[in-house]
Design an enzyme around this catalytic site. Structure first.
Site, PDB file in Angstrom:
ATOM      1  CG  HIS A   1       8.057  29.966  18.644  1.00 10.34           C
ATOM      2  ND1 HIS A   1       7.853  29.117  20.094  1.00 10.34           N
ATOM      3  CD2 HIS A   1       9.078  30.981  19.515  1.00 10.34           C
ATOM      4  CE1 HIS A   1       7.236  29.417  21.259  1.00 10.34           C
ATOM      5  NE2 HIS A   1       8.628  30.284  21.241  1.00 10.34           N
TER       6      HIS A   1
ATOM      7  NE  ARG B   1       5.419  32.736  26.202  1.00 12.16           N
ATOM      8  CZ  ARG B   1       5.764  31.902  25.313  1.00 12.16           C
ATOM      9  NH1 ARG B   1       5.799  31.142  24.634  1.00 12.16           N
ATOM     10  NH2 ARG B   1       4.272  31.699  25.156  1.00 12.16           N
TER      11      ARG B   1
ATOM     12  CB  CYS C   1       3.714  33.766  34.737  1.00 11.47           C
ATOM     13  SG  CYS C   1       2.713  33.915  33.305  1.00 11.47           S
TER      14      CYS C   1
END
Length: 304
Positions: free
Chosen positions: A57, A40, A38
């Site tokens: 990341h 990414r 929801c």
């Protein structure tokens, strides 16, 4: 070189993420890992070296540090599911395999060795909290949930605990809705009857995986009081419904904004989590260096 395309909550708001979601559509023949939640849509592909920005990341994503609800646990399962789906479909490169395996390991270490997940909340918990704040007597209201998944099941558990007397569950697949409704004492209804369902619904909670709107303005009876939670990405509920009289509509951004007001994670736990991530990055870079040396030696042998 390992590449990635990122469309996530840290760079884009909900409306922009919805608009850009369809642009991440790779050639089906290209081996890749697609992480879609929801918050990414992230695609990883390629072979060879992994840039440190991508490494850091993904490790932070796995640890819950990039989530709107910092420390939330759901991302671990979502990351594992995305990776497992990819290895069934494709023969991923050694670097891509190692990247995701090490990211999942880093995420597990963070949750095992820190208390970052203590007090972390999920979208279902926040929805329950907001329902409580609305001071709704669930014994007297009719609650409809659209969608069958872990999120709606978690909300169902809360509703049952609060002695909600009238729960309806609707889904495109009626059999799934019937099975879940039976488990929690609710009533299943076909989504084909959505206009009739809206006639008697007081609280609507929608969380489907549909790529299109599920409830449009024309589905809502004029003048009806209704509290609506749209927990889907892309959104299930037409945005203009919020302007209708006696309607209160919350979407994902509203729910996450509410969560940030109530979460007070200890700063030292985040620092501890980031320290673990740096350790795991160093390990990955060591593996990457040794792999490069081995490949170089094989190249030199071929030249002799």
């Amino acid at each position: 070189m390992i590449n990635c395309r990122l469309i996530n909550n840290s760079a884009y708001d909900l409306e922009t993420r919805e608009r850009l979601a369809h642009t991440v559509a790779p050639d089906s023949a290209l081996p890749h890992v697609m992480l879609a939640t929801c918050n990414r849509i992230e695609m990883y592909w390629g072979e060879g070296d992994v840039p440190e920005r991508i490494l850091r990341h993904l490790y932070r994503v796995a640890a819950g540090l990039e989530s709107s609800l910092t420390g939330e646990r759901a991302i671990q399962g979502q990351l594992k599911s995305a990776y497992c789906d990819a290895i069934v479909r494709y023969r991923l490169s050694p670097a891509l395999n190692r990247l995701f395996q090490s990211a999942m390991h880093a995420g597990k270490r963070v949750r095992t060795e820190t208390r970052i997940a203590e007090g972390a909340v999920s979208h279902s918990q926040i929805t329950a909290d907001m329902l409580k704040n609305e001071k709704i007597d669930l014994k007297k209201k009719i609650v409809t949930l659209i969608g069958v998944n872990k999120l709606t099941e978690d909300i169902l558990k809360y509703l049952v605990a609060r002695q909600a007397a009238n729960i309806f569950l609707s889904n495109r697949n009626l059999e799934k809705a019937t099975a879940l409704a039976r488990q929690y004492g609710g009533t299943a209804m076909s989504l084909a009857n959505k206009r009739a369902i809206m006639d008697f619904t007081d609280v609507l909670i929608s969380a489907t995986s549909a790529p299109h709107l599920v409830i449009r303005r024309s589905d809502i009876p004029a003048g009806r009081d209704m509290l609506i939670f749209d927990l889907a990405f892309p959104r299930d509920i037409e945005e203009s419904i919020a302007a209708m009289q006696n309607i209160k509509l919350y979407n994902l951004e509203d729910i996450e904004r509410h969560a940030r007001k109530n979460i007070a994670l200890r700063h030292e736990e985040i620092i501890h989590a980031e320290r673990i991530i740096e350790e795991e990055i160093a390990r990955f870079n060591e593996w990457q260096y040794h792999r490069a040396q081995v490949l170089k030696n094989f190249t030199n042998i071929d030249k002799i």
